[in-house]
Design an enzyme around this catalytic site. Structure first.
Site, short mmCIF file in Angstrom:
data_model
loop_
_atom_site.label_atom_id
_atom_site.label_comp_id
_atom_site.label_asym_id
_atom_site.label_seq_id
_atom_site.Cartn_x
_atom_site.Cartn_y
_atom_site.Cartn_z
N TRP A 158 0.81 -1.22 0.00
CA TRP A 158 0.00 0.00 0.00
C TRP A 158 0.84 1.27 0.00
O TRP A 158 0.31 2.35 -0.21
CB TRP A 158 -0.89 0.02 1.25
CG TRP A 158 -0.13 -0.28 2.51
CD1 TRP A 158 -0.01 -1.51 3.12
CD2 TRP A 158 0.67 0.62 3.28
NE1 TRP A 158 0.81 -1.42 4.22
CE2 TRP A 158 1.23 -0.11 4.34
CE3 TRP A 158 0.96 1.98 3.18
CZ2 TRP A 158 2.09 0.46 5.29
CZ3 TRP A 158 1.81 2.55 4.12
CH2 TRP A 158 2.36 1.80 5.16
N LYS A 182 -2.83 -8.68 -7.67
CA LYS A 182 -3.66 -8.40 -6.50
C LYS A 182 -3.01 -7.23 -5.76
O LYS A 182 -1.94 -7.37 -5.17
CB LYS A 182 -3.76 -9.60 -5.55
CG LYS A 182 -4.89 -9.38 -4.55
CD LYS A 182 -4.67 -10.01 -3.22
CE LYS A 182 -3.64 -9.36 -2.36
NZ LYS A 182 -3.95 -7.96 -1.94
N PRO A 183 -3.65 -6.06 -5.80
CA PRO A 183 -3.07 -4.90 -5.11
C PRO A 183 -3.37 -4.96 -3.62
O PRO A 183 -4.21 -5.74 -3.17
CB PRO A 183 -3.81 -3.73 -5.75
CG PRO A 183 -5.16 -4.28 -6.11
CD PRO A 183 -4.94 -5.75 -6.46
N ALA A 184 -2.71 -4.11 -2.86
CA ALA A 184 -2.92 -4.06 -1.41
C ALA A 184 -4.35 -3.64 -1.11
O ALA A 184 -4.93 -2.81 -1.80
CB ALA A 184 -1.95 -3.07 -0.78
N GLY A 238 6.45 -6.38 -0.32
CA GLY A 238 5.70 -6.36 0.93
C GLY A 238 6.57 -6.83 2.07
O GLY A 238 7.80 -6.74 2.01
N GLU A 260 10.71 -8.21 -2.98
CA GLU A 260 11.20 -6.91 -2.48
C GLU A 260 10.59 -6.75 -1.10
O GLU A 260 9.42 -6.39 -0.97
CB GLU A 260 10.74 -5.77 -3.40
CG GLU A 260 11.17 -5.91 -4.84
CD GLU A 260 12.63 -5.55 -5.06
OE1 GLU A 260 13.29 -5.08 -4.12
OE2 GLU A 260 13.12 -5.77 -6.17
N LEU A 261 11.37 -7.01 -0.06
CA LEU A 261 10.79 -7.17 1.29
C LEU A 261 11.21 -6.04 2.23
O LEU A 261 11.72 -5.01 1.80
CB LEU A 261 11.17 -8.55 1.83
CG LEU A 261 10.87 -9.71 0.87
CD1 LEU A 261 11.33 -11.03 1.43
CD2 LEU A 261 9.40 -9.75 0.51
#
Ligand code: NAD
Ligand SMILES: O=C[C@H](O)CS(=O)(=O)O
Length: 489
Positions: A158, A182-184, A238, A260-261
């Site tokens: 988000w 699937k977006p936030a 996320g 990408e965390l």
């Protein structure tokens, strides 16, 4: 200024599957709230497994024809998409600010940043060159071709609802892959608007599909994609726990992964640093998006010889930050995304204070403004035992730790399972290279607080993930190499 959208067709409010805007098959919807007020201002489909499967069917069916579209034509479609994104910069900026809370200038800035990736990958589409390999034996010709991996599942956070979508979808489409996204759940509207613009740009039916889902149903949607062998790539931005779950669950079908965390970036100020530049750099890096950025400095190490001067300068700047809703053009720090985020920030500050840190500026919620506001905060006397040193705070808190010895501070900077960004300020050129080599991370800011750019490889090491987005390497995440060996030549 009201954050209203001029073009209503940017708000389709439904899933986009196989070229059609559709409700979730079970007919459910969930609320989208404005973090500045907690008011519900929209609803979107609360999708489940059936919708995820339909999106995957559509993406799989479209793959053969999309990969056959000449690269130049794919690039032209991406450029049209980019033109439309820029033409709608104000609306998209307002939408980002409304559902995510960032100040309006940052909302508009994020649209430009997202656009830079679409533009970049339009160019990269036409440069997906392979290799002609000198054969080690006579009578052969050898080649390596780049082929699109297939259907890509993009799962986004988000905090940068436009940029994270663009950074995944643009390279996937450029490479010839089709996408399910699937977006936030906190920021679905920006993503739907971008997909609407992609449709208007002429992305063919089934090539780009998006399904929205609430937090409770996110896993149901994504699990369909994780378990299906037709999804050949997961691109996720996320948190580290969710990233690890995706890696485990996609192991059975051995998908390609970009993760990408989370980060825990150190920001080191040496005694020979230009202190004003270091304060400028820290303000930009730390307080952008209210501190909710994966590359935000999470631990600030300042050499004892300059500690007090640096803290005084920083305190003046932090106390001057104007907190407020995005609807006020003067706001520099907006609300946090939701109640969970504010609770974590408060827990970190309280834990630090209980363990001996001192609050120089801020330190508490701004409850009179709304339930999601937290004061820009400067802490000193922070040590490695505190939660704010070990976990990513993801909020407007700058925790300062004093140091004396360069070797100690490098050990401390690396003393985390994470390795996304790191920053340091010094005028010593030999130290620049020593530090650049020694820091365990994917991105290093050297006398610079603003790192991200579409031309740069973005990504982490250790538990901050793997894979790179942007740059000349970004397209490689969406292709595999096929080796051709021709004999009897
Ligand atoms: N490294 C980077 O480039 C980068 C960029 C932005 C954010 N982040 C990180 O993201 C985190 C904040 O974002 P967030 O709170 O949205 O992260 P999150 O991991 O909670 O959610 C990210 C996405 O994963 C989905 N998700 C959540 N649980 C899931 C599950 N069990 N199965 C499948 N999908 C699931 C969410 O719905 C959302 O779309 C921070 O740790 C931040 O550092 C990293
Ligand atoms: O939150 C993480 C980002 O990737 C933002 S940025 O690319 O550094 O702007």
């Amino acid at each position: 200024m009201p954050l209203t959208i001029q073009h209503d067709d940017l708000l389709p409010g439904r899933n986009f599957i196989g070229g059609q805007w559709r409700e979730a098959q079970e007919g459910r919807r969930f609320d989208v709230t404005d973090p500045a007020t907690d008011a519900v201002f929209a609803t979107v489909p609360d999708s489940g497994a059936l919708d995820a499967a339909a999106a995957l069917e559509a993406a799989h069916a479209a793959f053969a024809s999309w990969r056959a579209v000449p690269a130049k034509q794919r690039a032209q479609i991406l450029r049209r998409w980019n033109d439309l994104v820029l033409a709608h910069q104000d609306d998209l900026g307002r939408l980002i600010s409304r559902e995510q809370g960032k100040p309006l200038a940052e909302g508009r800035g994020e649209v430009a940043y997202a656009s830079s990736y679409v533009d970049w990958f339009a160019g990269e589409a036409t440069r997906a060159n392979g290799d002609v390999i000198p054969a080690p034996v006579p009578g052969r010709r050898m080649f390596a071709l780049k082929e699109p991996v297939g259907v890509v599942a993009a799962i986004t956070p988000w905090n940068f609802p436009a940029a994270m979508i663009a950074r995944k979808i643009a390279p996937a489409l450029a490479a010839g892959c089709t996408v399910v996204c699937k977006p936030a759940e906190d920021t679905p509207l920006t993503s739907l608007a971008l997909v609407r613009l992609a449709e208007m740009a002429g992305v063919p039916s089934g090539v780009l599909n998006i399904v929205t889902a609430s937090r409770q149903r996110a896993a149901e949607v994504v699990d369909v994609w994780l378990d299906d062998p037709r999804v050949r790539k997961i691109s996720f931005t996320g948190s580290t726990p969710v990233g690890k779950h995706l890696a485990r669950r996609s192991a059975d079908t051995l998908k390609k992964l970009s993760l990408e965390l989370g980060g825990n970036a150190p920001f080191i100020v040496f005694d020979d640093a230009d202190l004003d530049a270091a304060v400028d750099g820290l303000m930009v890096a730390k307080f952008r998006n209210g501190g909710q950025t994966c590359v935000c400095p999470n631990r600030v190490f300042v050499h004892s010889a300059v500690h007090d001067t640096f803290v005084d300068k920083l305190a003046a700047r932090v106390s001057a930050l104007k907190v407020g809703p995005a609807s006020d053009e003067a706001s520099q720090v907006g609300p946090m995304i939701n109640a969970r985020a504010v609770e974590k920030i408060e827990r970190h500050v309280n834990d630090a204070v209980e363990r001996g840190a001192q609050v120089v500026v801020g330190g508490q919620r701004l409850a009179s403004m709304g339930s999601n506001y937290f004061a820009p905060t400067l802490l000193v006397g922070v040590d490695s035992s505190m939660a704010c040193s070990m976990e990513e705070t993801f909020g407007p808190v700058a925790p300062v730790t004093r140091f004396d010895d360069a070797a100690d501070v490098i050990r401390a900077a690396n003393g985390t399972p994470f390795g996304l960004a790191a920053y340091f300020y010094t005028r010593d050129v030999r130290r620049v290279w020593r530090l650049a080599d020694a820091l365990e991370c994917g991105l290093v800011g050297i006398n610079e607080g603003a790192l991200a750019a579409e031309a740069a490889p973005f990504g982490g090491v250790k538990e901050s993930g793997y894979g790179r987005e942007g740059s000349v390497h970004g397209l490689d995440e969406y292709v595999h190499l096929k080796y051709l060996c021709q004999g009897q030549v």
